[in-house]
Design a protein around this motif. Structure first.
Motif, PDB file in Angstrom:
ATOM      1  N   ARG A  46     -28.957   1.468 -14.762  1.00  0.00           N
ATOM      2  CA  ARG A  46     -28.267   1.346 -13.474  1.00  0.00           C
ATOM      3  C   ARG A  46     -28.794   0.216 -12.595  1.00  0.00           C
ATOM      4  N   GLU A  58     -22.584  -1.226 -16.281  1.00  0.00           N
ATOM      5  CA  GLU A  58     -21.431  -2.033 -15.876  1.00  0.00           C
ATOM      6  C   GLU A  58     -20.931  -2.879 -17.044  1.00  0.00           C
ATOM      7  N   LYS A  61     -18.849  -0.661 -19.305  1.00  0.00           N
ATOM      8  CA  LYS A  61     -17.526  -0.445 -18.703  1.00  0.00           C
ATOM      9  C   LYS A  61     -16.677  -1.710 -18.807  1.00  0.00           C
ATOM     10  N   GLU A  86     -13.038  -2.037 -14.189  1.00  0.00           N
ATOM     11  CA  GLU A  86     -14.491  -2.136 -14.072  1.00  0.00           C
ATOM     12  C   GLU A  86     -14.921  -2.803 -12.764  1.00  0.00           C
ATOM     13  N   VAL A  95     -20.025   0.584 -11.370  1.00  0.00           N
ATOM     14  CA  VAL A  95     -20.071   1.927 -11.950  1.00  0.00           C
ATOM     15  C   VAL A  95     -20.448   2.863 -10.815  1.00  0.00           C
ATOM     16  N   ASP A  96     -19.633   3.892 -10.588  1.00  0.00           N
ATOM     17  CA  ASP A  96     -19.940   4.873  -9.557  1.00  0.00           C
ATOM     18  C   ASP A  96     -21.188   5.657  -9.930  1.00  0.00           C
ATOM     19  N   GLU A  98     -21.714   8.745  -9.941  1.00  0.00           N
ATOM     20  CA  GLU A  98     -21.453   9.949 -10.736  1.00  0.00           C
ATOM     21  C   GLU A  98     -21.002   9.654 -12.170  1.00  0.00           C
ATOM     22  N   GLU A  99     -20.697   8.413 -12.494  1.00  0.00           N
ATOM     23  CA  GLU A  99     -20.340   8.053 -13.862  1.00  0.00           C
ATOM     24  C   GLU A  99     -21.606   8.039 -14.716  1.00  0.00           C
ATOM     25  N   THR A 100     -21.559   8.733 -15.859  1.00  0.00           N
ATOM     26  CA  THR A 100     -22.741   8.825 -16.720  1.00  0.00           C
ATOM     27  C   THR A 100     -22.581   7.953 -17.957  1.00  0.00           C
ATOM     28  N   GLU A 103     -20.226   9.688 -20.385  1.00  0.00           N
ATOM     29  CA  GLU A 103     -18.810   9.538 -20.035  1.00  0.00           C
ATOM     30  C   GLU A 103     -18.312   8.132 -20.351  1.00  0.00           C
ATOM     31  N   LEU A 104     -19.111   7.139 -19.982  1.00  0.00           N
ATOM     32  CA  LEU A 104     -18.707   5.754 -20.243  1.00  0.00           C
ATOM     33  C   LEU A 104     -18.676   5.471 -21.735  1.00  0.00           C
ATOM     34  N   ALA A 107     -15.469   7.055 -23.145  1.00  0.00           N
ATOM     35  CA  ALA A 107     -14.304   6.223 -22.812  1.00  0.00           C
ATOM     36  C   ALA A 107     -14.269   4.978 -23.689  1.00  0.00           C
TER      37      ALA A 107
END
Length: 174
Positions: A46, A58, A61, A86, A95-96, A98-100, A103-104, A107
């Motif tokens: 992060r 990021e 994403k 993105e 990337v918010d 709460e986005e893990t 999850e990314l 996706a």
């Protein structure tokens, strides 16, 4: 301290079919992206290690949306509500909180599978459908051009991620 990681083999050097070669290298780089992120500390995922400010999450994403833009919205001319998803409000990759990673990653894997289906249903010499990303006649690129473009995007960004991962914890390798 540097920790080398042994990668899986590249596609066979005996491949002569361009479709198999492109698909093989795209999958090799898709896998390399996930390998480079695996085991990275949450803080390093992060945080940016570079002046440009992007983070490894990021980048994950971004590469998900590269596939969306070029294959779903581009080649297949699917309706995509947010093809540059993105990007955040400041027009940078975002990337918010709460986005893990999980999850990314999910996706990304789903997007890659959809891309494989699109590519599998077409010939390399086919041109993108009109509409979607290419809404003016005559600007539609061939599938082989799109695949080469996506491949170079992966190769370039994974080189960036190599540096970031080494700075984060000393891990190196394809």
């Amino acid at each position: 301290m540097v920790t080398p990681v042994q990668p899986p083999p590249e596609p066979s050097n005996k491949l002569t079919d361009p479709r198999e070669l492109l698909a093989g290298y795209l999958d090799f780089y898709r896998d390399a992206l996930l390998r480079k992120l695996d085991g990275m500390p949450e803080a390093a995922l992060r945080a940016s290690a570079l002046p440009s400010g992007w983070t490894p999450l990021e980048l994950l994403k971004h590469l998900t949306y590269v596939e969306v833009r070029w294959l779903r919205w581009g080649f297949a001319a699917e309706e995509i509500a947010v093809p540059y998803g993105e990007f955040g409000p400041d027009d940078r990759w975002h990337v918010d909180e709460e986005e893990t990673l999980d999850e990314l990653r999910a996706a990304f894997l789903d997007t890659c599978e959809r891309s494989r289906r699109i590519v599998g249903a077409a010939r390399l010499e086919d041109f993108a459908a009109e509409g979607g990303r290419f809404d003016e006649p005559g600007q539609e690129p061939s599938l082989i051009w799109i695949l080469f473009h996506v491949l170079q995007e992966y190769a370039r960004h994974l080189g960036h991620l190599d540096v970031v991962r080494e700075l984060a914890d000393g891990t190196i390798g394809e």
